[in-house]
Design an enzyme around this catalytic site. Structure first.
Site: not given
Ligand code: NAD
Ligand code: DAU
Length: 362
Positions: A149, A176, A180
């Site tokens: 999320d 990060y 993603k």
């Protein structure tokens, strides 16, 4: 596919859909990590006829000990490999002829991504590309990207009416989450351009057995147990939406079998808590004093609030979380008490240097 349904009179009914196979071969990458290992356990139990190949590079976050309960199972095989190593991945796909690939392998810790972004880009983006190239070449029938999320950025603390939905534009706060988000975009591009049968799931914060003790919940359990300070970033008011890991694994199982190709599914159970609440619950359950709480310098770029709207996966696939936070956190704390050897081994090695670097002068 084989599924169990309850009939109106409460009796069990086994359903085998015509034409479905019961003997799939599934590659699970990141299988020696937290969620990957829990997914392997779930799949071996839920689909006893499937062959599961668990792949992992065994980075600091991967631990073969975690897979000890299944390592000798006839339907399970472990392969040590790096998803960025295209030649090895190609050879593995040529030999194994996977039906489904579920990609959990990643660098997963936000704080580490602030220290070394390059590693996150290599593993999380280029590693995903290597797996998708092999999936295309060898005709994999479903490539599932395990997303987060965090690719939606964050929500303000003063707007509890807002939730993440699948149609929101992607944004990112940390290297990060940027890596993603890039992997998700690349997966969608492989679907549209090359026709790779892709699905993506984006889950909220997981907790449960075998989570590496650098993450909030196991770190606080480990420190409280040892009467060490509990380092809470900022004022501890940032909100995360916690989901018990088994609920995440069940959701992915549903998406890889019944989810629509080219679609994104959010996974979360409306269980928002401020970090400080979670920390106080852990202290209370361990019978430790709140004086152990130590407020430390905030994380750079710290996301304020995550909150998933899981309406789509509920309406399309009937998924709902089964574990309430009160039960899940109790089970998790008990697991860490019962499995001290597992995490004490981990924190006795190079993790000590990491801890000193991240928390020494904070
Ligand atoms: P983890 O760090 O516990 O596990 C990651 C695993 O990937 C480790 O076993 C590691 O050895 C392996 N790995 C790393 N680089 C590799 C490489 N180059 N080749 C092969 N294996 C490699 O992480 P986790 O919490 O289990 O997360 C798994 C996935 O789920 C990640 O993709 C993460 O982004 C996603 N996710 C995690 C959460 C969460 O709350 N933990 C929530 C949503 C999504
Ligand atoms: O939302 C899903 C994401 O959840 C996953 O994609 C990530 O892989 C996973 O690591 C997790 O990210 P977070 O950054 O939310 O998790 P972490 O456990 O690192 O931190 C949770 C919250 O606790 C966050 O607000 C930062 C705070 N925190 C964390 C640590 C490690 C502290 O206050 N102190 C700490 O020492």
């Amino acid at each position: 596919m084989l599924s169990v349904k309850y009939t109106a009179n409460g009796k069990l009914k086994l359903i085998i859909k015509k034409g479905d196979r019961t003997d799939m071969k599934i590659l699970v990458t990141g299988a020696a990590g937290f969620i990957g290992s829990n997914f392997v356990f779930h799949m071996l139990e839920a689909h006893p006829d499937y062959d599961i190949v668990g792949l992992d590079a065994l980075t600091y976050a991967g631990n073969l000990e975690t897979l000890a309960p299944v390592i000798d199972e006839p339907h399970f095989k472990f392969v040590k490999a790096d998803i960025t190593d295209a030649a090895t991945i190609d050879q593995l796909f040529a030999e194994e002829k996977f039906d489904i690939v579920v990609n959990f392998a990643a660098e997963s810790h936000v704080d580490r991504s602030i220290e070394d972004p390059g590693l996150f880009l290599r593993t999380n983006i280029l590693g995903t590309q290597v797996l998708m190239d092999a999936s295309l070449k060898y005709g994999v029938k479903r490539f599932h990207q395990v997303g987060t999320d965090e690719v939606y950025g964050d929500l303000p603390l003063d707007r509890p009416d807002l939730f993440f939905v699948e149609t929101m534009p992607l944004t990112a706060s940390s290297p990060y989450s940027a890596s993603k988000a890039s992997a998700d975009l690349l997966a969608m591009a492989y679907h549209r351009t090359f026709g790779l049968p892709v699905t993506i799931s984006r889950c909220s914060n997981n907790y449960g057995p075998y989570q590496f003790p650098e993450k909030l919940i196991p770190l606080m359990i480990a420190n409280a147990t040892a009467d060490k300070p509990l380092p809470v970033y900022g004022e501890g008011l940032n909100v995360r939406d916690w989901l018990y890991v088994e609920d995440h694994c069940r959701a992915i199982d549903l998406v890889i079998h019944d989810g629509r190709v080219g679609e994104v599914y959010n996974i979360g159970g409306h269980n928002e808590k401020a970090n400080i609440e979670v920390v106080k619950i852990i202290l209370e359950q361990l019978g430790k004093p709140e004086s152990l709480i130590t407020y430390v310098t905030d994380r750079k770029g710290h996301d304020q609030r995550y909150a998933i709207d899981p309406t789509k996966i509920h309406n399309e696939l009937g998924w709902l979380p089964e574990t309430k936070f009160e039960d899940g956190i109790r089970k998790t704390i008990q697991w860490y008490i019962d499995n001290e050897d597992w995490w004490k081994n981990i924190i006795s090695g190079e993790y000590q240097q990491y801890y000193e670097k991240m928390y020494g002068n904070r």
